[in-house]
Design an enzyme around this catalytic site. Structure first.
Site, mmCIF file in Angstrom:
data_model
loop_
_atom_site.group_PDB
_atom_site.id
_atom_site.type_symbol
_atom_site.label_atom_id
_atom_site.label_comp_id
_atom_site.label_asym_id
_atom_site.label_seq_id
_atom_site.Cartn_x
_atom_site.Cartn_y
_atom_site.Cartn_z
ATOM 1 N N PRO A 1 -2.186 -33.883 -8.080
ATOM 2 C CA PRO A 1 -2.917 -33.158 -9.088
ATOM 3 C C PRO A 1 -2.391 -33.461 -10.604
ATOM 4 O O PRO A 1 -2.827 -33.117 -11.611
ATOM 5 C CB PRO A 1 -2.934 -31.694 -8.917
ATOM 6 C CG PRO A 1 -1.752 -31.498 -8.238
ATOM 7 C CD PRO A 1 -1.198 -32.690 -7.309
ATOM 8 N N GLU B 1 14.128 -28.396 -11.631
ATOM 9 C CA GLU B 1 15.652 -28.047 -11.148
ATOM 10 C C GLU B 1 16.244 -27.225 -12.242
ATOM 11 O O GLU B 1 17.430 -26.801 -12.264
ATOM 12 C CB GLU B 1 16.277 -29.401 -11.561
ATOM 13 C CG GLU B 1 16.679 -30.072 -12.695
ATOM 14 C CD GLU B 1 15.298 -30.425 -13.476
ATOM 15 O OE1 GLU B 1 15.284 -30.169 -14.793
ATOM 16 O OE2 GLU B 1 14.384 -30.875 -12.913
ATOM 17 N N ASP C 1 6.039 -24.324 -12.176
ATOM 18 C CA ASP C 1 6.206 -25.382 -11.037
ATOM 19 C C ASP C 1 5.430 -25.233 -9.612
ATOM 20 O O ASP C 1 5.113 -23.969 -9.179
ATOM 21 C CB ASP C 1 7.772 -25.392 -10.556
ATOM 22 C CG ASP C 1 7.748 -26.943 -10.144
ATOM 23 O OD1 ASP C 1 7.276 -27.261 -9.007
ATOM 24 O OD2 ASP C 1 8.717 -27.607 -10.890
ATOM 25 N N ASP D 1 7.194 -30.888 -18.031
ATOM 26 C CA ASP D 1 8.178 -31.739 -17.534
ATOM 27 C C ASP D 1 7.780 -31.953 -16.056
ATOM 28 O O ASP D 1 8.373 -31.417 -14.886
ATOM 29 C CB ASP D 1 9.494 -30.872 -17.551
ATOM 30 C CG ASP D 1 10.812 -31.505 -16.657
ATOM 31 O OD1 ASP D 1 10.652 -32.741 -16.667
ATOM 32 O OD2 ASP D 1 11.715 -30.787 -16.617
ATOM 33 N N ASP E 1 -0.025 -24.058 -10.106
ATOM 34 C CA ASP E 1 -0.422 -25.429 -10.718
ATOM 35 C C ASP E 1 -0.255 -25.152 -12.166
ATOM 36 O O ASP E 1 -0.897 -23.993 -12.849
ATOM 37 C CB ASP E 1 -1.627 -25.620 -10.329
ATOM 38 C CG ASP E 1 -2.378 -26.777 -11.025
ATOM 39 O OD1 ASP E 1 -2.671 -26.804 -12.108
ATOM 40 O OD2 ASP E 1 -2.328 -27.986 -10.252
#
Length: 240
Positions: free
Chosen positions: A100, A21, A41, A91, A73
């Protein structure tokens, strides 16, 4: 964000694992010393939806030239990028069996981060699940970090509204040159560092709030003192 950034003497390069976000990046980019924030992300669709529907969370960070967004990843990126970071903030989602992300809570990952991903005074922070959940994930993550780092400081947010309650975090380093901010840090020192490094008052965090965040409730301290479990690839711990 703020405990790690104020613990490090001069954080320039920061890595965010997850952070879809954009709020973590928003807070990081308030620091004058920051030259590069790389946010990795795994879910590009979530990032795009948050950009469109939650602009108040990121407040334009993606237009900041210091900000770099990568869809990948996080663990894979850290291993392949060949870079070291002053601060790493994980985060990421909770350690659930379906995805994962649980591998980023293991002793193996923390050891790899300490040895290969952090600079000499580098600091790693990870979200560590609910403080008052029936499970013991907060204390187990703390104990797992202690297998790879010499200093580990647990703390919790006063309230994260979208999570429905206080949330746990752990901050860790192997630096021989710094002492992580902790429950014994002078509140006036916190306020001085914020003024010097940010140049403005933060909305929620200051010296007095720091005392609340780092002085854990008695029941939680009791669990931390009794904890022996360690998360590894062979002995994972999943939130159900």
């Amino acid at each position: 964000v703020h405990l790690a950034m104020l613990s490090h003497p001069n954080p320039k390069k920061v890595f965010i694992g997850g952070g879809g976000e954009g709020a973590t990046a928003r807070e990081l980019l308030k620091y004058k010393s920051v030259e590069n924030v790389t946010m990795v992300d795994i879910d590009g669709e979530v990032v795009d939806i948050c950009k469109e529907h939650l602009p108040q969370w990121n407040k334009g960070v993606y237009e900041d030239p210091r900000m770099h967004l990568v869809i990948d990843d996080a663990g894979k990126y850290l291993r392949e990028c060949g870079e070291k970071w002053d601060v790493i903030i994980m985060d990421i989602s909770d350690p659930v069996e379906a995805g994962p992300g649980w591998l980023l809570y293991t002793k193996e990952f923390y050891t790899e981060a300490a040895e290969n991903f952090l600079t000499e005074d580098g600091i790693l922070v990870t979200q560590s699940t609910s403080v008052f959940d029936d499970g013991r994930e907060f204390s187990i993550i703390h104990n797992t970090l202690k297998q790879a780092f010499n200093q580990v400081v647990p703390y919790f947010s006063i309230m994260i509204e979208s999570f429905g309650g206080p949330w746990g975090f752990n901050m860790a380093t192997n630096s021989k040159n710094l002492t992580l901010l902790n429950k014994n840090t002078d509140p006036e020192d916190i306020d001085k560092r914020v003024e010097e490094r940010v140049g403005q008052k933060l909305k929620e965090y200051d010296g007095v709030t720091h005392l609340s965040m780092t002085n854990l409730p008695k029941s939680v301290r009791r669990q931390f003192n009794a904890e022996t479990e360690v998360i590894t690839k062979e002995t994972p711990r999943f939130i159900i």
